[in-house]
Design a protein around this motif. Structure first.
Motif, short mmCIF file in Angstrom:
data_model
loop_
_atom_site.label_atom_id
_atom_site.label_comp_id
_atom_site.label_asym_id
_atom_site.label_seq_id
_atom_site.Cartn_x
_atom_site.Cartn_y
_atom_site.Cartn_z
N SER A 278 0.84 -1.19 0.00
CA SER A 278 0.00 0.00 0.00
C SER A 278 0.88 1.25 0.00
O SER A 278 2.11 1.17 0.16
N LEU A 279 0.26 2.40 -0.16
CA LEU A 279 1.01 3.64 -0.07
C LEU A 279 1.68 3.78 1.29
O LEU A 279 2.81 4.27 1.39
N GLU A 280 0.99 3.34 2.33
CA GLU A 280 1.57 3.40 3.67
C GLU A 280 2.80 2.52 3.77
O GLU A 280 3.82 2.92 4.38
N ASP A 281 2.77 1.35 3.14
CA ASP A 281 3.94 0.46 3.15
C ASP A 281 5.09 1.07 2.35
O ASP A 281 6.25 1.06 2.79
N LEU A 282 4.76 1.59 1.19
CA LEU A 282 5.79 2.17 0.33
C LEU A 282 6.44 3.39 0.97
O LEU A 282 7.62 3.67 0.74
N ALA A 283 5.69 4.11 1.78
CA ALA A 283 6.21 5.32 2.41
C ALA A 283 7.39 5.02 3.33
O ALA A 283 8.23 5.89 3.57
N GLU A 324 -2.10 12.99 -3.64
CA GLU A 324 -2.20 13.53 -2.28
C GLU A 324 -1.02 13.08 -1.43
O GLU A 324 -0.45 13.86 -0.66
N SER A 325 -0.62 11.81 -1.59
CA SER A 325 0.53 11.29 -0.84
C SER A 325 1.82 11.95 -1.29
O SER A 325 2.71 12.24 -0.48
N LEU A 326 1.94 12.21 -2.60
CA LEU A 326 3.13 12.89 -3.11
C LEU A 326 3.27 14.27 -2.48
O LEU A 326 4.37 14.69 -2.10
N ARG A 327 2.17 14.97 -2.34
CA ARG A 327 2.21 16.31 -1.74
C ARG A 327 2.42 16.24 -0.23
O ARG A 327 3.26 16.95 0.32
N ASP A 328 1.65 15.38 0.45
CA ASP A 328 1.63 15.39 1.91
C ASP A 328 2.74 14.56 2.54
O ASP A 328 3.34 14.98 3.53
N ASP A 329 3.00 13.37 1.99
CA ASP A 329 3.95 12.46 2.62
C ASP A 329 5.37 12.62 2.09
O ASP A 329 6.34 12.33 2.81
N VAL A 330 5.52 13.05 0.86
CA VAL A 330 6.85 13.30 0.30
C VAL A 330 7.24 14.76 0.49
O VAL A 330 8.42 15.08 0.64
N GLY A 331 6.25 15.64 0.51
CA GLY A 331 6.54 17.06 0.68
C GLY A 331 6.91 17.75 -0.62
O GLY A 331 7.58 18.78 -0.61
N PHE A 332 6.45 17.22 -1.74
CA PHE A 332 6.78 17.78 -3.04
C PHE A 332 5.71 18.77 -3.47
O PHE A 332 4.51 18.45 -3.45
N ASP A 333 6.10 19.98 -3.86
CA ASP A 333 5.14 20.98 -4.28
C ASP A 333 5.42 21.50 -5.68
O ASP A 333 4.96 22.57 -6.07
N GLY A 334 6.18 20.75 -6.45
CA GLY A 334 6.47 21.14 -7.82
C GLY A 334 5.49 20.52 -8.80
O GLY A 334 4.34 20.23 -8.48
N VAL A 335 5.95 20.32 -10.03
CA VAL A 335 5.11 19.81 -11.12
C VAL A 335 5.04 18.28 -11.05
O VAL A 335 6.07 17.60 -11.13
N ALA A 336 3.84 17.76 -10.92
CA ALA A 336 3.61 16.32 -10.98
C ALA A 336 3.22 15.97 -12.41
O ALA A 336 2.25 16.52 -12.95
N VAL A 337 3.97 15.07 -13.01
CA VAL A 337 3.74 14.69 -14.40
C VAL A 337 3.43 13.21 -14.46
O VAL A 337 3.98 12.42 -13.69
N THR A 338 2.55 12.83 -15.36
CA THR A 338 2.25 11.42 -15.56
C THR A 338 3.37 10.74 -16.33
O THR A 338 4.11 11.39 -17.07
N ASP A 339 3.48 9.44 -16.16
CA ASP A 339 4.26 8.67 -17.12
C ASP A 339 3.50 8.71 -18.45
O ASP A 339 2.35 9.17 -18.52
#
Length: 614
Positions: A278-283, A324-339
């Motif tokens: 899960s995202l929690e595990d990957l974190a 949401e996890s990228l913003r909140d758990d990683v702390g990233f506030d830049g450009v999120a791009v898809t593969d």
């Protein structure tokens, strides 16, 4: 300071460097080959393409370039986005992929659909394309900016090793597992700076690297040697050095494939892999390199096509929980791009893959199968109220602000090459500039220029002095940096850290024709006699896993230690790639001129010597 988009100042530039996003694509991209094409850019006119940035492209701020995107950049982007009509707004969050080599037609599509930019893939270049051809391609794409007020994004997926789109037009670079084996931040940073300068001088604004995934090795069919390794701490150290190396040259980078693709055994180019974690595990583990990338100021994070427990049929690229996890758990506030949205893991109706990605939290939709379907679907969703305008505005503002940041620091500029604060500030942002390469700090800062003062042949500036590829001095610095990485990554899986009895003669088997030729040249340069296999007392060297290559005294792995760890030879080496620098390291080792210091960055079944301990 607004966001952690750090960059070391590169001075004024006379060529376009706009931020762009790219990834590994499959499937059918836009077929623009049959569309009418109008020549654009400096290569068509002999001067800089238009691309007037207007008043917004140069934010009024005294912030140093290394501070990254500032509040002033965001405010300028907000003004540009606020003035966009619906067609411009939906186009600004889409990145084009196109079929064939008709780059003028691709530039027309960017202009007509108001797209953020385009990625250049191998199939967009003729066989044997050289650096001039690549530069002309990026130059034409940059000219599509016209007078819209913000630059065209131009990207490439040039990791090194098995993922390299430019063939001989760019530096021959190893995959990141070589950096994991070398385990030396300074060596990695210098080598990446050489690669970044080379790509910047070809007209690109971003390289879709680094791979920040933790790999499980042999069972990982997609990432494997592209990853720095399996240890979160060591991978994070490599990622930090890579991001720093790219930003030191003015090239943007994108950490990928969040939330982590390296433990999956299904190829997302073909179908959707599903993570057991899960995202929690990957974190707890997989997030660490992405957190490091965010702290290092990476401008972009690329989200991979990965199903998760409870949402097995939904790629992470379309999953709001992931963003949401990228913003909140990683702390990233830049450009999120898809593969790349044309990959087999994505099965939405035409255009809907883009709508769902942007609605989920992506800021840029990379390589939808058809950009026309993508912008049409976005427009319909916006008009119907299914896609809130606020979400599109948020995404577009991030993308435009990131590109204005580079315009402000002089990484994109007009024909005068004076950058955002000089006299040429309003002369053609988004254009590749002229080929005069006139820059305030020397021709290295005129990325893309190619005459006697130009970036590929002229005297180098700051970046070249740090390991770039400009002119004779830059070429030598780049060669030194790649040599240091190759020497440092040489890993002994069986045998001694120093070759016990240096060879006088060698015979080479296995590998590709080019690899054997490169090793032969390297061996002769190292003072070794090269004989035919079976010709006397020569040390037999087998390059690669050796299927069909017979027995050998020395086996040299070029695609990951798992492929050769059980080869059974007295000496087993791993160099992670078959480029000339890597094979030169092998020749020096066999001649007694190099002691191996690399350490395998993934678990292996053999008891390898700890050469890194000295």
């Amino acid at each position: 300071m607004r966001t952690p988009f750090g960059v070391i100042p590169v001075g004024a530039a006379s060529a376009a460097l706009a931020l762009v996003l790219a990834g590994c694509g499959s499937g059918s991209p836009d077929d623009v080959g049959g569309e009418s094409a109008v020549a654009t850019g400096a290569s068509a006119t002999g001067t800089a393409a238009a691309g007037d940035p207007g008043d917004h492209a140069t934010a009024d701020t005294d912030a140093p370039p290394a501070d990254g995107v500032t509040d002033a950049d965001v405010e300028a982007a907000e003004q540009i986005v606020a003035a966009m009509d619906d067609d411009e707004l939906v186009g600004s969050v889409v990145m084009l992929t196109y079929n064939g080599t008709d780059v003028a037609a691709a530039a027309d599509v960017i202009r007509e659909r108001h797209l953020a930019g385009a990625i250049v893939m191998g199939y967009n270049l003729a066989d044997g394309a050289d650096a001039d051809t690549v530069w002309q391609t990026t130059d034409t794409l940059a000219g599509a900016a016209g007078e819209r007020g913000w630059p065209v994004a131009i990207g490439v997926d040039q990791e090194g090793g098995p993922v390299a789109r430019l063939d001989d037009a760019a530096l021959d670079f190893p995959p990141l597992m070589a950096a994991g084996a070398a385990d030396d931040a300074d060596v990695t940073r210098d080598a990446i700076a050489a690669q970044g300068t080379d790509l910047r001088n070809l007209g690109f604004t971003i390289n879709f690297s680094p791979v920040a995934d933790l790999t499980i090795g042999a069972e990982d069919p997609v990432i494997n040697v592209r990853s720095p390794g399996d240890d979160p701490e060591r991978v994070s150290e490599v990622i930090d050095a890579v991001v720093g190396g790219f930003t030191s040259t003015g090239l943007a980078s994108a950490a990928k494939h969040f939330p982590g693709h390296g433990a999956l055994t299904v190829d997302s180019h073909e179908e959707l892999p599903v993570s057991e974690d899960s995202l929690e595990d990957l974190a707890d583990t997989s997030y660490e390199p992405f957190r490091t990338a965010a702290e290092a100021g990476v401008p972009m994070v690329l989200v991979g096509h990965i199903g998760l427990p409870g949402t097995e049929d939904v790629p992470a690229t379309l999953n709001p929980d992931v963003y949401e996890s990228l913003r909140d758990d990683v702390g990233f506030d830049g450009v999120a791009v898809t593969d790349a949205l044309n990959m087999g893991a994505v099965t939405e109706a035409p255009g809907q893959e883009t709508v769902k990605a942007i609605a989920a939290g992506a800021d840029l939709a990379l390589m939808p199968p058809d950009s026309g379907d993508a912008v049409a679907a976005l427009g319909e969703a916006l008009e119907a109220g299914d896609l809130p305008r606020e979400r599109l505005v948020e995404a577009a503002t991030r993308v435009v602000a990131m590109q204005l940041w580079q315009a402000r620091i002089g990484a994109v500029g007009g024909v005068d090459g004076e950058g955002a604060e000089g006299e040429g500030a309003d002369d053609g942002v988004g254009a590749q500039g002229s080929r005069d390469g006139v820059g305030a700090e020397g021709s290295d800062d005129g990325a893309g220029a190619e005459d006697a003062q130009g970036s590929r042949d002229g005297a180098g500036g700051d970046a070249a002095a740090e390991g770039g590829g400009d002119g004779a001095g830059g070429d030598a610095a780049a060669d030194d940096a790649l040599t240091a990485l190759a020497d440092g990554s040489l890993t002994v899986l069986a045998g001694e850290c120093s070759f016990a009895e240096p060879a006088d003669a060698v015979a080479v088997t296995g590998g590709s024709d080019s690899a054997r030729a490169a090793f032969t040249d390297a061996a002769e340069d190292a003072g070794l006699e090269v004989r035919d296999a079976g010709g006397g007392n020569a040390v037999t060297v087998r390059v690669g896993s050796g299927q069909g290559g017979g027995s050998a005294d020395v086996v040299v792995g070029t695609s990951g230690p798992w492929a050769v760890e059980d080869a059974g030879a007295d000496t087993i080496l791993e160099v992670y790639d078959d480029n000339p620098h890597a094979l030169t390291a092998v020749a020096k080792y066999l001649a007694g001129d190099l002691e191996a210091t690399g350490r395998t960055p993934v678990d292996v079944s053999v008891d390898a010597p700890d050469c890194a301990a000295g």
